[in-house]
Design a protein around this motif. Structure first.
Motif, PDB file in Angstrom:
ATOM      1  N   HIS A  99       0.796  -1.234   0.000  1.00 55.80           N
ATOM      2  CA  HIS A  99       0.000   0.000   0.000  1.00 55.80           C
ATOM      3  C   HIS A  99       0.829   1.285   0.000  1.00 55.80           C
ATOM      4  CE1 HIS A  99      -0.400  -0.142   4.707  1.00 55.80           C
ATOM      5  NE2 HIS A  99       0.768   0.354   4.344  1.00 55.80           N
ATOM      6  N   SER A 118       4.938   2.979  -5.107  1.00 57.37           N
ATOM      7  CA  SER A 118       4.594   3.688  -6.339  1.00 57.37           C
ATOM      8  C   SER A 118       4.013   2.685  -7.336  1.00 57.37           C
ATOM      9  CB  SER A 118       5.844   4.327  -6.942  1.00 57.37           C
ATOM     10  OG  SER A 118       6.726   3.306  -7.412  1.00 57.37           O
ATOM     11  N   ILE A 141      -6.626   1.456   2.645  1.00 57.08           N
ATOM     12  CA  ILE A 141      -7.329   1.940   1.471  1.00 57.08           C
ATOM     13  C   ILE A 141      -6.870   3.377   1.202  1.00 57.08           C
ATOM     14  CG2 ILE A 141      -9.309   0.413   1.794  1.00 57.08           C
ATOM     15  CD1 ILE A 141     -10.823   2.802   3.010  1.00 57.08           C
ATOM     16  N   PRO A 142      -7.014   3.855  -0.033  1.00 61.53           N
ATOM     17  CA  PRO A 142      -6.588   5.225  -0.323  1.00 61.53           C
ATOM     18  C   PRO A 142      -7.262   6.246   0.604  1.00 61.53           C
ATOM     19  CG  PRO A 142      -7.022   4.040  -2.354  1.00 61.53           C
ATOM     20  CD  PRO A 142      -7.498   3.160  -1.223  1.00 61.53           C
ATOM     21  N   GLY A 143      -6.461   7.168   1.117  1.00 61.69           N
ATOM     22  CA  GLY A 143      -6.970   8.226   1.981  1.00 61.69           C
ATOM     23  C   GLY A 143      -7.150   7.852   3.437  1.00 61.69           C
ATOM     24  N   PRO A 175      -0.080   6.033   0.411  1.00 56.11           N
ATOM     25  CA  PRO A 175      -1.001   6.160  -0.724  1.00 56.11           C
ATOM     26  C   PRO A 175      -2.228   5.254  -0.624  1.00 56.11           C
ATOM     27  CG  PRO A 175       1.261   5.879  -1.500  1.00 56.11           C
ATOM     28  CD  PRO A 175       1.270   5.675  -0.018  1.00 56.11           C
ATOM     29  N   GLY A 176      -2.050   4.068  -0.057  1.00 58.52           N
ATOM     30  CA  GLY A 176      -3.144   3.108   0.000  1.00 58.52           C
ATOM     31  C   GLY A 176      -3.338   2.427  -1.341  1.00 58.52           C
ATOM     32  N   ILE A 177      -4.160   1.409  -1.333  1.00 55.33           N
ATOM     33  CA  ILE A 177      -4.490   0.685  -2.564  1.00 55.33           C
ATOM     34  C   ILE A 177      -5.921   0.182  -2.440  1.00 55.33           C
ATOM     35  CG2 ILE A 177      -3.517  -1.510  -1.756  1.00 55.33           C
ATOM     36  CD1 ILE A 177      -2.573  -1.951  -4.717  1.00 55.33           C
ATOM     37  N   GLY A 178      -6.692   0.359  -3.502  1.00 51.78           N
ATOM     38  CA  GLY A 178      -8.098  -0.019  -3.477  1.00 51.78           C
ATOM     39  C   GLY A 178      -8.361  -1.404  -4.023  1.00 51.78           C
ATOM     40  N   GLU A 190      -7.849  -1.971  -7.850  1.00 55.73           N
ATOM     41  CA  GLU A 190      -6.448  -2.048  -8.252  1.00 55.73           C
ATOM     42  C   GLU A 190      -5.818  -3.368  -7.842  1.00 55.73           C
ATOM     43  OE1 GLU A 190      -2.107   0.168  -7.863  1.00 55.73           O
ATOM     44  OE2 GLU A 190      -3.849   1.137  -6.960  1.00 55.73           O
TER      45      GLU A 190
END
Length: 191
Positions: A114, A117, A144-146, A152-155, A158
Motif C-alpha cells: 500500500h 509507487s 485503502i486510499p486516503g 497512498p493506499g491501494i483499493g 487495483e
C-alpha cells in the motif's frame, strides 16, 4: 537507493515507527488458526520487526522475512530467537534475484504494497509471483486510499487488476485489527 528506502531508514533511526507493534491482522490469525492450511514455507514481505514472522514460526511455519531496512531486522532476529525464521535484507521488488529462493506456500504482506509507487507495484506483483509455489496463498493487508496520512493506499479494484494473472481472489474484507477510531481503514485480500 530509492527515496522511500531512505525515508524508512531515517524513520527507524528516529524511532518513529507508528506501523510497528499493532495487533496481528485478524485475517492472518484466522487463516493460520482456522485449520485450513498445513504449515510449510512462508514469506513475510516488508517484515519490519518480525511480529508476523515470529507468529507464523510459532505455528509451525518455516519463515523467511524480508525488509529493505537493516535496523528492524536486528529487532526481528531477537524477537524470533529460537524459531525457524530467517530474516534477510532484501527489496520486495527484486525478490527473484535476492537469494531468498522460491516455492513459498504462504506469502503475507501486512503493510508493504500500500505504500509503493505504481512502478514498484508492478515489480512487486511480478516478484511475488516468481517466488510463490504452485497453489500458494497470498494474504495482503493494506490501507485503502486516503485512510492513513503519508500512505497512498491501494483499493480493491487495483488489487484485483494487478493480481488478475495467475492469482484468484478467494476472499476480501475489512481488516478490524487496523481500524482507526472505528473507521475501516484497511482491507485484507486473500488469493
Amino acid at each position: 537507493m530509492s527515496s522511500r528506502q531512505r525515508l524508512f531508514r531515517w524513520l527507524y533511526r528516529l524511532g518513529f515507527t507508528p506501523w510497528d507493534g499493532h495487533p496481528l491482522a485478524h485475517s492472518l490469525t484466522g487463516l493460520v488458526e482456522g485449520g485450513g492450511l498445513r504449515p510449510g514455507a512462508a514469506l513475510d514481505l516488508g517484515c519490519g520487526t518480525g511480529d508476523n514472522a515470529a507468529y507464523l514460526a510459532g505455528h509451525g511455519w518455516r519463515v523467511t522475512g524480508v525488509d529493505y531496512v537493516a535496523k528492524p531486522l536486528k529487532k526481528a532476529r531477537a524477537k524470533a530467537a529460537g524459531l525457524p525464521v530467517l530474516f534477510i535484507k532484501a527489496d520486495v521488488t527484486q525478490l527473484s534475484t535476492s537469494g531468498i529462493g522460491a516455492g513459498y506456500d504462504l506469502i503475507i504482506d501486512s503493510g508493504c504494497l500500500h505504500g509503493m509507487s505504481a512502478d514498484d507495484r508492478d515489480a512487486y506483483v511480478r516478484e511475488v509471483s516468481a517466488v510463490a509455489a504452485p497453489d500458494a496463498q497470498l494474504l495482503i493487508v493494506a490501507f485503502i486510499p486516503g485512510a492513513s496520512m503519508g500512505v497512498p493506499g491501494i483499493g480493491f479494484d487495483e488489487v484485483q487488476r494487478r493480481f488478475s494473472a495467475g492469482w484468484t481472489l478467494l476472499s476480501s474484507g475489512d481488516e478490524p485489527a487496523m481500524d482507526q477510531n472505528g473507521a475501516n481503514a484497511a482491507r485484507f485480500y486473500l488469493f
